[in-house]
Design a protein around this motif. Structure first.
Motif, PDB file in Angstrom:
ATOM      1  N   ASN A 368      87.208   5.835  21.837  1.00 33.63           N
ATOM      2  CA  ASN A 368      88.217   6.834  21.460  1.00 33.63           C
ATOM      3  C   ASN A 368      88.121   8.100  22.297  1.00 33.63           C
ATOM      4  O   ASN A 368      89.094   8.861  22.395  1.00 33.63           O
ATOM      5  CB  ASN A 368      88.058   7.197  19.976  1.00 33.63           C
ATOM      6  CG  ASN A 368      88.657   6.153  19.060  1.00 33.63           C
ATOM      7  OD1 ASN A 368      89.665   5.546  19.374  1.00 33.63           O
ATOM      8  ND2 ASN A 368      88.012   5.914  17.929  1.00 33.63           N
ATOM      9  N   ALA A 369      86.934   8.342  22.896  1.00 32.82           N
ATOM     10  CA  ALA A 369      86.764   9.530  23.721  1.00 32.82           C
ATOM     11  C   ALA A 369      87.353   9.370  25.115  1.00 32.82           C
ATOM     12  O   ALA A 369      87.457  10.356  25.854  1.00 32.82           O
ATOM     13  CB  ALA A 369      85.277   9.878  23.829  1.00 32.82           C
ATOM     14  N   VAL A 370      87.722   8.147  25.492  1.00 37.66           N
ATOM     15  CA  VAL A 370      88.362   7.946  26.800  1.00 37.66           C
ATOM     16  C   VAL A 370      89.725   8.639  26.781  1.00 37.66           C
ATOM     17  O   VAL A 370      90.512   8.435  25.847  1.00 37.66           O
ATOM     18  CB  VAL A 370      88.518   6.440  27.094  1.00 37.66           C
ATOM     19  CG1 VAL A 370      89.290   6.219  28.392  1.00 37.66           C
ATOM     20  CG2 VAL A 370      87.151   5.779  27.177  1.00 37.66           C
ATOM     21  N   PRO A 371      90.050   9.463  27.758  1.00 36.59           N
ATOM     22  CA  PRO A 371      91.325  10.210  27.740  1.00 36.59           C
ATOM     23  C   PRO A 371      92.535   9.285  27.643  1.00 36.59           C
ATOM     24  O   PRO A 371      92.590   8.233  28.298  1.00 36.59           O
ATOM     25  CB  PRO A 371      91.304  10.968  29.077  1.00 36.59           C
ATOM     26  CG  PRO A 371      89.858  11.054  29.443  1.00 36.59           C
ATOM     27  CD  PRO A 371      89.225   9.810  28.926  1.00 36.59           C
ATOM     28  N   GLN A 372      93.489   9.686  26.829  1.00 38.83           N
ATOM     29  CA  GLN A 372      94.702   8.899  26.668  1.00 38.83           C
ATOM     30  C   GLN A 372      95.491   8.824  27.966  1.00 38.83           C
ATOM     31  O   GLN A 372      96.243   7.864  28.205  1.00 38.83           O
ATOM     32  CB  GLN A 372      95.561   9.519  25.559  1.00 38.83           C
ATOM     33  CG  GLN A 372      96.834   8.758  25.239  1.00 38.83           C
ATOM     34  CD  GLN A 372      96.562   7.363  24.707  1.00 38.83           C
ATOM     35  OE1 GLN A 372      95.567   7.154  24.018  1.00 38.83           O
ATOM     36  NE2 GLN A 372      97.444   6.422  25.028  1.00 38.83           N
ATOM     37  N   SER A 373      95.317   9.810  28.838  1.00 41.36           N
ATOM     38  CA  SER A 373      96.049   9.803  30.119  1.00 41.36           C
ATOM     39  C   SER A 373      95.674   8.605  30.968  1.00 41.36           C
ATOM     40  O   SER A 373      96.508   8.091  31.737  1.00 41.36           O
ATOM     41  CB  SER A 373      95.753  11.094  30.892  1.00 41.36           C
ATOM     42  OG  SER A 373      94.355  11.226  31.139  1.00 41.36           O
ATOM     43  N   MET A 374      94.424   8.118  30.863  1.00 44.12           N
ATOM     44  CA  MET A 374      94.033   6.938  31.629  1.00 44.12           C
ATOM     45  C   MET A 374      94.762   5.704  31.121  1.00 44.12           C
ATOM     46  O   MET A 374      95.207   4.853  31.916  1.00 44.12           O
ATOM     47  CB  MET A 374      92.518   6.736  31.544  1.00 44.12           C
ATOM     48  CG  MET A 374      91.716   7.876  32.152  1.00 44.12           C
ATOM     49  SD  MET A 374      89.928   7.602  32.067  1.00 44.12           S
ATOM     50  CE  MET A 374      89.754   6.214  33.176  1.00 44.12           C
ATOM     51  N   ARG A 375      94.931   5.595  29.815  1.00 47.22           N
ATOM     52  CA  ARG A 375      95.702   4.477  29.260  1.00 47.22           C
ATOM     53  C   ARG A 375      97.165   4.568  29.682  1.00 47.22           C
ATOM     54  O   ARG A 375      97.778   3.569  30.080  1.00 47.22           O
ATOM     55  CB  ARG A 375      95.592   4.466  27.742  1.00 47.22           C
ATOM     56  CG  ARG A 375      94.191   4.264  27.188  1.00 47.22           C
ATOM     57  CD  ARG A 375      94.231   4.305  25.662  1.00 47.22           C
ATOM     58  NE  ARG A 375      92.951   4.038  25.028  1.00 47.22           N
ATOM     59  CZ  ARG A 375      91.998   4.930  24.814  1.00 47.22           C
ATOM     60  NH1 ARG A 375      92.211   6.197  25.203  1.00 47.22           N
ATOM     61  NH2 ARG A 375      90.871   4.607  24.241  1.00 47.22           N
ATOM     62  N   ASP A 376      97.725   5.770  29.580  1.00 44.64           N
ATOM     63  CA  ASP A 376      99.134   5.941  29.934  1.00 44.64           C
ATOM     64  C   ASP A 376      99.381   5.628  31.400  1.00 44.64           C
ATOM     65  O   ASP A 376     100.395   5.014  31.765  1.00 44.64           O
ATOM     66  CB  ASP A 376      99.569   7.370  29.624  1.00 44.64           C
ATOM     67  CG  ASP A 376      99.511   7.682  28.136  1.00 44.64           C
ATOM     68  OD1 ASP A 376      99.528   6.727  27.330  1.00 44.64           O
ATOM     69  OD2 ASP A 376      99.440   8.879  27.784  1.00 44.64           O
ATOM     70  N   GLY A 377      98.465   6.021  32.260  1.00 43.13           N
ATOM     71  CA  GLY A 377      98.616   5.730  33.681  1.00 43.13           C
ATOM     72  C   GLY A 377      98.588   4.243  33.958  1.00 43.13           C
ATOM     73  O   GLY A 377      99.378   3.726  34.769  1.00 43.13           O
ATOM     74  N   SER A 378      97.673   3.527  33.297  1.00 43.64           N
ATOM     75  CA  SER A 378      97.592   2.082  33.498  1.00 43.64           C
ATOM     76  C   SER A 378      98.839   1.383  32.975  1.00 43.64           C
ATOM     77  O   SER A 378      99.410   0.509  33.657  1.00 43.64           O
ATOM     78  CB  SER A 378      96.347   1.533  32.790  1.00 43.64           C
ATOM     79  OG  SER A 378      96.299   0.136  32.878  1.00 43.64           O
ATOM     80  N   LEU A 379      99.282   1.764  31.784  1.00 49.49           N
ATOM     81  CA  LEU A 379     100.496   1.160  31.242  1.00 49.49           C
ATOM     82  C   LEU A 379     101.719   1.505  32.085  1.00 49.49           C
ATOM     83  O   LEU A 379     102.639   0.686  32.250  1.00 49.49           O
ATOM     84  CB  LEU A 379     100.706   1.629  29.801  1.00 49.49           C
ATOM     85  CG  LEU A 379      99.639   1.182  28.783  1.00 49.49           C
ATOM     86  CD1 LEU A 379      99.870   1.862  27.437  1.00 49.49           C
ATOM     87  CD2 LEU A 379      99.653  -0.332  28.620  1.00 49.49           C
ATOM     88  N   GLY A 380     101.757   2.698  32.652  1.00 48.12           N
ATOM     89  CA  GLY A 380     102.872   3.095  33.495  1.00 48.12           C
ATOM     90  C   GLY A 380     102.948   2.309  34.791  1.00 48.12           C
ATOM     91  O   GLY A 380     104.029   2.160  35.370  1.00 48.12           O
ATOM     92  N   LEU A 381     101.803   1.782  35.248  1.00 51.09           N
ATOM     93  CA  LEU A 381     101.782   0.960  36.457  1.00 51.09           C
ATOM     94  C   LEU A 381     102.103  -0.499  36.188  1.00 51.09           C
ATOM     95  O   LEU A 381     102.079  -1.321  37.110  1.00 51.09           O
ATOM     96  CB  LEU A 381     100.413   1.068  37.131  1.00 51.09           C
ATOM     97  CG  LEU A 381     100.084   2.438  37.740  1.00 51.09           C
ATOM     98  CD1 LEU A 381      98.656   2.468  38.230  1.00 51.09           C
ATOM     99  CD2 LEU A 381     101.058   2.756  38.875  1.00 51.09           C
ATOM    100  N   GLY A 382     102.379  -0.834  34.944  1.00 52.51           N
ATOM    101  CA  GLY A 382     102.803  -2.183  34.613  1.00 52.51           C
ATOM    102  C   GLY A 382     101.740  -3.053  34.001  1.00 52.51           C
ATOM    103  O   GLY A 382     101.997  -4.235  33.747  1.00 52.51           O
ATOM    104  N   ALA A 383     100.551  -2.537  33.745  1.00 53.32           N
ATOM    105  CA  ALA A 383      99.493  -3.341  33.134  1.00 53.32           C
ATOM    106  C   ALA A 383      99.784  -3.554  31.658  1.00 53.32           C
ATOM    107  O   ALA A 383     100.398  -2.706  31.000  1.00 53.32           O
ATOM    108  CB  ALA A 383      98.142  -2.660  33.313  1.00 53.32           C
ATOM    109  N   THR A 384      99.356  -4.686  31.161  1.00 56.87           N
ATOM    110  CA  THR A 384      99.495  -4.949  29.732  1.00 56.87           C
ATOM    111  C   THR A 384      98.405  -4.189  28.969  1.00 56.87           C
ATOM    112  O   THR A 384      97.474  -3.636  29.560  1.00 56.87           O
ATOM    113  CB  THR A 384      99.382  -6.447  29.439  1.00 56.87           C
ATOM    114  OG1 THR A 384      98.064  -6.894  29.808  1.00 56.87           O
ATOM    115  CG2 THR A 384     100.423  -7.235  30.219  1.00 56.87           C
ATOM    116  N   LYS A 385      98.515  -4.217  27.646  1.00 57.87           N
ATOM    117  CA  LYS A 385      97.519  -3.502  26.842  1.00 57.87           C
ATOM    118  C   LYS A 385      96.135  -4.123  26.998  1.00 57.87           C
ATOM    119  O   LYS A 385      95.130  -3.418  27.104  1.00 57.87           O
ATOM    120  CB  LYS A 385      97.946  -3.502  25.384  1.00 57.87           C
ATOM    121  CG  LYS A 385      97.052  -2.621  24.506  1.00 57.87           C
ATOM    122  CD  LYS A 385      97.692  -2.320  23.177  1.00 57.87           C
ATOM    123  CE  LYS A 385      96.867  -1.288  22.411  1.00 57.87           C
ATOM    124  NZ  LYS A 385      97.522  -0.836  21.188  1.00 57.87           N
TER     125      LYS A 385
END
Length: 492
Positions: A368-385
């Motif tokens: 949970n401490a991993v920044p949400q921006s890293m998730r958003d960046g990965s999802l924005g590049l087309g990666a699945t969850k």
């Protein structure tokens, strides 16, 4: 004066010092707070701290040192020929302490006066009957040497307690008078108080380090005594654990170390996948309602006493494994690989269940401490969850996850009750997880339990085992630090 009353007296003196110190500072400024260097409370705190802190420090040191010094002096009074064949000095000293306490109770109850307690002769029947009147039961006969030692113990304890009270009260009054005399409007009370508080905070922060150093040195000195009586090569490189208090013992740590690591490995094989997958689900997939219900329920496992886990292993998991692997043609598999309920697999499975909250809770917080921006960046590049979790979240959280796993490993290595009740007590080398084995912690308890002589290698070996276990867990912590630093540089 009892120690508790002495502490209350120090607290009362400190409270009085606070009030008088504050009043003296205000009086020196004519009642004008603006003329004071510091706020009025700082002057009161300065007098209070000067009255209580040095006195409490001396009281604590004295209370720890006095029993050890008295016991060493009294033990020297007991001649070696008066100690029975199956008795040790420590057992005789326990009789001395119990007899001294009985004499004190007899004096307090009015059965015996103080002069009579010191002049009492060693007539076994009279002493036992006398102490029986105040409810003190003695497990052995009272020899003249033990009675003389008990009387000396009472005398030294009373003298030491009286001196402790006098010294502590004088020190407190001296600190009170010294700080009170320095109190005036130009005195830099705030600076002094803040420096004193800083010293107390440093001391509090150093307690963990000092405790660790004390533990290491206490084990180290006793381990050196052990290696003076037993070969170090047999301890580190032997293959047999066979203690014999009559001599000719084989005390090798390798069979115990093998059992410890084997059981811990099975426990981690259970705890790490289940705990990590639970943490990923709770942090990435579960809804708020499910998470608020499931996480506290999962963490309840960490609050269950280990003795309960041991009973679960002995009464439920062990018999279940016997029904599967150990009943021959009547078993579920038609084989007889397991002869009893205690085995490496029994202890490993139950210990793994116990460790699940350590892995899941810490890993969940780290993920949970991993920044949400890293998730958003990965999802924005087309990666699945799932790809985001595998390739972004978990690598970023890896240092903390490794720390959680190694914390669980240290917990598994140091576990005792589950192993005692679930793994058995046989020290040997075997790859079969359905056989009984034992661990280092179990043997430490076994060697220190009972009326044993602390001068024998069979007892001192417990300290060598403890020191080795400490070094092992320290190595795990160093490894965790290395991994954390390596991956932190990569993902920061």
């Amino acid at each position: 004066m009892p120690t508790l009353w002495l502490v209350f007296a120090l607290i009362a003196l400190a409270a009085l010092g606070f009030v008088l110190g504050r009043q003296r500072a205000l009086a020196s400024a004519g009642g004008d707070v603006k003329l004071l260097h510091s706020l009025p409370a700082y002057y009161g705190h300065n007098v209070a701290l000067s009255a209580i802190v040095p006195a409490i420090a001396v009281l604590a040191i004295w209370s720890l040192a006095q029993p050890m010094m008295i016991e060493s002096r009294v033990a020297a009074m007991i001649p070696a020929e008066s100690i029975a064949e199956n008795t040790t000095v420590s057992l005789v000293m326990s009789d001395v302490r119990r007899l001294a306490e009985g004499l004190d109770q007899a004096v307090e109850a009015g059965v015996l006066d103080a002069a009579g307690a010191n002049a009492l002769e060693a007539q076994t029947i009279d002493v036992r009957a006398l102490l029986g009147q105040v409810g003190v039961a003695l497990g052995s006969e009272v020899s003249p040497e033990v009675l003389a030692a008990a009387q000396r113990y009472r005398s030294l304890t009373a003298t030491g307690s009286m001196l402790k009270t006098i010294v502590v009260l004088l020190l407190s009054l001296g600190g009170f008078a010294w700080a009170y005399g320095r109190t005036h409007k130009d005195f830099r009370a705030r600076n002094v108080v803040e420096q004193g508080i800083m010293a107390l905070l440093i001391l509090a922060a150093s307690l963990a380090i000092l405790t660790t150093v004390g533990i290491v040195f206490s084990m180290l000195f006793e381990s050196l005594n052990f290696f003076g009586l037993h070969s170090w090569s047999d301890f580190f490189f032997g293959s047999t654990w066979a203690p014999n208090f009559r001599g000719d013992s084989e005390l090798s740590i390798l069979p115990l170390l093998w059992g410890t690591l084997y059981i811990s490995l099975i426990a981690l094989l259970v705890a790490v996948p289940v705990g990590l997958f639970a943490a990923i689900y709770l942090s990435e997939y579960a809804s708020g309602t499910v998470r608020s219900f499931a996480k506290p329920l999962l963490e309840i496992l960490a609050g269950i006493p280990t003795i309960v886990y041991g009973l679960f292993a002995l009464l439920t998991v062990g018999p279940m494994l016997v029904r599967i692997f150990g009943q021959g043609e009547d078993g579920l598999l038609g084989v007889e690989w397991m002869s009893g309920a205690t085995s490496v697999l029994t202890a490993g499975l139950v210990m793994g269940i116990m460790l699940i909250p350590f892995v899941s809770s810490l890993s969940d917080d780290i993920i949970n401490a991993v920044p949400q921006s890293m998730r958003d960046g990965s999802l924005g590049l087309g990666a699945t969850k799932s790809e985001t979790i595998r390739q972004v979240v978990l690598p970023a959280a890896l240092p903390g996850i490794v720390g959680a796993i190694l914390l669980a490993a240290s917990r598994a290595i140091g576990e005792t009750m589950i192993v005692v009740m679930g793994a058995g007590a046989i020290a040997k080398f075997s790859l079969n997880p359905l056989e009984s084995m034992t661990t280092i912690t179990t043997r430490i308890v076994s060697q220190l339990t009972g009326d044993t002589d602390f001068a024998s290698p069979e007892t001192l070996v417990a300290f060598a085992l403890g020191l080795t276990l400490f070094v092992l867990t320290l190595g795990l912590n160093v490894l965790a630090l290395y991994i954390v630093r390596k991956y932190r540089e990569q993902y920061d």
